[in-house]
Design an enzyme around this catalytic site. Structure first.
Site, short mmCIF file in Angstrom:
data_model
loop_
_atom_site.label_atom_id
_atom_site.label_comp_id
_atom_site.label_asym_id
_atom_site.label_seq_id
_atom_site.Cartn_x
_atom_site.Cartn_y
_atom_site.Cartn_z
N MET A 166 61.90 100.80 -8.31
CA MET A 166 61.67 99.82 -7.26
C MET A 166 60.26 99.27 -7.46
O MET A 166 59.31 100.03 -7.69
CB MET A 166 61.83 100.41 -5.86
N TYR A 449 52.04 107.74 -2.01
CA TYR A 449 53.09 106.78 -2.35
C TYR A 449 54.26 106.83 -1.37
O TYR A 449 54.32 107.67 -0.49
CB TYR A 449 53.54 106.91 -3.80
N GLU A 450 55.15 105.85 -1.54
CA GLU A 450 56.28 105.61 -0.61
C GLU A 450 55.81 105.34 0.82
O GLU A 450 56.45 105.71 1.79
CB GLU A 450 57.27 106.79 -0.63
N GLY A 451 54.67 104.68 0.92
CA GLY A 451 54.06 104.42 2.23
C GLY A 451 53.09 105.53 2.54
O GLY A 451 53.49 106.68 2.72
#
Length: 614
Positions: A166, A449-451
């Site tokens: 992504m 990561y991933e927010g």
């Protein structure tokens, strides 16, 4: 210690307890949509996953960290052994356990899939990034893609034929995804020309597969600014021939790979799309301007996966530190600390080492239980869909509420607990001779990561508290309250259950404070200032609840067992994990609630110049 030695260890008995005794996986399987599974099959899969994790992935963890990734002829070469491990991973079916049968998978409950993922990740977090990204991207396409897109991509990405990513982050944007500048220009044939640069792309390039399917956020010409104007595109690294094979280059080029603090076996890439104006993408689902809502389907799964990464590495660090503490002799017994001639004892006999071990044990068990609780809600929502919509909605709502806790608390604690494992080793733990220093380095990225975890906290206080009119949060609190009322006078854990009740009251008071601040323009700044604290409070309540729930169950199961029974010591361990956490962590929630009530805004009140005289 040789880099090829496996250092991974876990406790299958603990995993079996949490899955089968605490959350009833045995009652879940055997019923649609999990009717192809039974308890014996589930346990066999977990045993085989553990074997594979130890024999195949574990020996590649340290060597992959030291070798890292390299670039040859514009392509990333993964560490030695990774390509063979990839082949074995998919041949033996470990990455398709939770995949729907529609797409060639085994259709297991999410609870079982999460346990499998924990072991794969704990053995080699960097390696597991590659199939993890492919899985997440394929699941998004399975849910959001057109029939043709599903046919072309999903099964190939799920069975290991192709990789996936992504692509959100850009150099100028970072977490501000709405500032993305990657563009998409419509072509007459319905495709789009993609142009832009993405950074920090995990598994963005590698030699494990002959193609990588990138999911790229871009702005169609003329679309609105901000996140509302973003669309999501399927952009293969190599164009796909009519027979499904990889064809010519799709003008996706590797800019560079990052040299990182940890997860060095995982390629983190700068990718350039359309430098020669020849990068072609296909709009996911055929609908423009819904890219963020589509991407969040993958992001939510990825955030849960980060929580799994956290508990996996903290658990691996714990078992390594425990073995070391049992073996390493240093100093005399604390009962004879004034006698320099007393025999040297294993450091597990020293009180502070025992304190650190129990702290890691309690957190690992509690966070794992919280993850499996979330997975149980997902599985029950699937079972009840179309049969009891109200109950299904309740379970889905609990997944929403628990996701930021699992991601943020799981990742914050992972780094802290891995660092504590180093402390148990002393100076030896700081050296590469032992695996805990790698676990610590690898785990730091999880909170980023991933927010970032502040994004998780703002999601919790800004969206999840008020979601469904506040019903999801209220139901969570009601579930905790139901446990408290049922066990307030428990003969063993009554005092600790009352500590959970006090923590719950503090959490509710703080939730009401956040609601009040949201309605007062002069106090809205207090919300981001306190969001992380609130998430931590709610996580501690949730984990304390999980541990006490497990301890109550363990005490019932322990009744009548002889001291020599192998389960006796295991159940005793569940008791002490709960007691330690309730006595040493839950009181922090009450204190944090008092701090929130002070409404301190000093970080906003201090002037910029006052941060430094320089």
């Amino acid at each position: 210690m040789s880099a090829g030695i496996n250092n991974y260890k876990t406790d299958l008995r603990e995993i079996f307890f949490t899955l089968f005794e605490q959350f009833g996986l045995g009652q879940l399987v055997g019923q649609a949509p999990f009717d192809a599974w039974g308890p014996d099959e589930a346990k066999a899969v977990l045993q085989e996953t553990y074997r594979f994790s130890k024999d195949v992935l574990g020996p590649l963890n340290a060597s992959g960290d030291r070798e890292g990734c390299r670039v040859e002829n514009g392509t990333v070469i993964a560490p030695s052994g990774f390509k063979d491990a990839w082949k074995k991973l998919y041949e033996q079916g470990f990455k398709t356990v939770g995949v729907s049968q529609e797409h060639g998978g085994q259709g297991a409950p999410m609870m079982l899939q999460m346990a499998v993922e924990e072991m794969l990740c704990g053995a080699n977090a960097a390696f597991n990034m590659y199939p993890g990204l492919a899985y997440g991207a394929a699941e998004l396409l399975a849910e959001c893609g057109t029939s043709e897109q599903k046919h072309h991509y999903v099964e190939r990405m799920l069975n290991g034929t192709w990789g996936g990513t992504m692509c959100l982050t850009e150099p100028q944007a970072g977490s501000d995804v709405g500032a993305a500048k990657t563009t998409a220009r419509r072509n007459p044939d319905g495709t789009y020309n993609i142009r832009g640069t993405k950074i920090f792309i995990s598994a963005g390039d590698h030699d494990l597969t002959d193609n990588i399917i990138h999911l790229v956020l871009a702005r169609v010409d003329g679309a609105a600014v901000g996140t509302k104007g973003l669309s999501l595109f399927i952009v293969p690294k190599m164009r796909i021939n009519a027979d499904g094979s990889a064809g010519a280059s799709n003008d996706v080029t590797l800019g560079s790979i990052e040299h990182k603090m940890g997860i060095n076996g995982s390629s983190t890439c700068v990718l350039n799309f359309g430098e020669n104006d020849a990068c072609v993408g296909d709009l996911v689902g055929g609908v423009e301007h819904v890219g963020m809502s589509q991407m969040f389907r993958m992001m939510n799964g990825a955030r849960i996966a980060v929580g799994i990464q956290g508990v996996a590495l903290a658990s691996a660090a714990y078992f390594n530190a425990l073995d070391y503490a049992k073996d390493r002799k240093q100093g005399g017994s604390f009962t004879k600390w004034k006698d320099p001639a007393s025999p040297r004892v294993p450091i597990i006999e020293h009180p502070d080492v025992r304190r650190m071990l129990l702290e890691i044990k309690a957190h690992v068990e509690g966070i794992r239980a919280l993850i499996f609780k979330l997975a149980m809600h997902t599985d029950k929502a699937r079972q009840l869909a179309g049969k009891d919509d109200d109950k299904a909605a309740y379970h889905r709502g609990q997944v929403e509420v628990l996701t930021p806790l699992v991601k943020a608390y799981g990742s914050d604690q992972a780094f802290r607990l891995c660092a504590q494992a180093i402390q148990i080793y002393g100076g030896a733990g700081f050296c590469q001779d032992y695996p805990v220093e790698q676990y610590c380095r690898d785990s730091k990225i999880f909170s980023i990561y991933e927010g970032t975890n502040h994004i998780q906290a703002m999601d919790l206080v800004g969206r999840k508290l008020g979601q469904a009119g506040g019903a999801n949060f209220q139901q969570f609190m009601g579930d905790v309250g139901g446990f408290i009322e049922a066990n307030r006078d428990h003969k063993t854990f009554g005092t600790e259950v009352k500590a959970l009740a006090a923590a719950q009251e503090g959490l509710m008071a703080s939730a009401m404070a956040v609601l009040g601040w949201s309605q007062d323009p002069g106090k809205t700044q207090l919300i981001p200032l306190s969001a992380n604290r609130f998430l931590n409070m709610m996580s501690e309540v949730a984990v304390g609840w999980m541990l006490l729930d497990a301890a109550v169950l363990a005490e019932k199961s322990m009744a009548g067992l002889s001291d020599s029974h192998p389960d006796k010591a295991f159940y005793e361990g569940k008791k002490w994990s709960a007691l330690w956490y309730a006595r040493n962590v839950l009181p922090n929630v009450e204190h944090a609630a008092r701090l929130m009530a002070l409404e301190d805004a000093s970080p906003m009140d201090i002037g910029d110049a006052a941060f430094s005289a320089v």
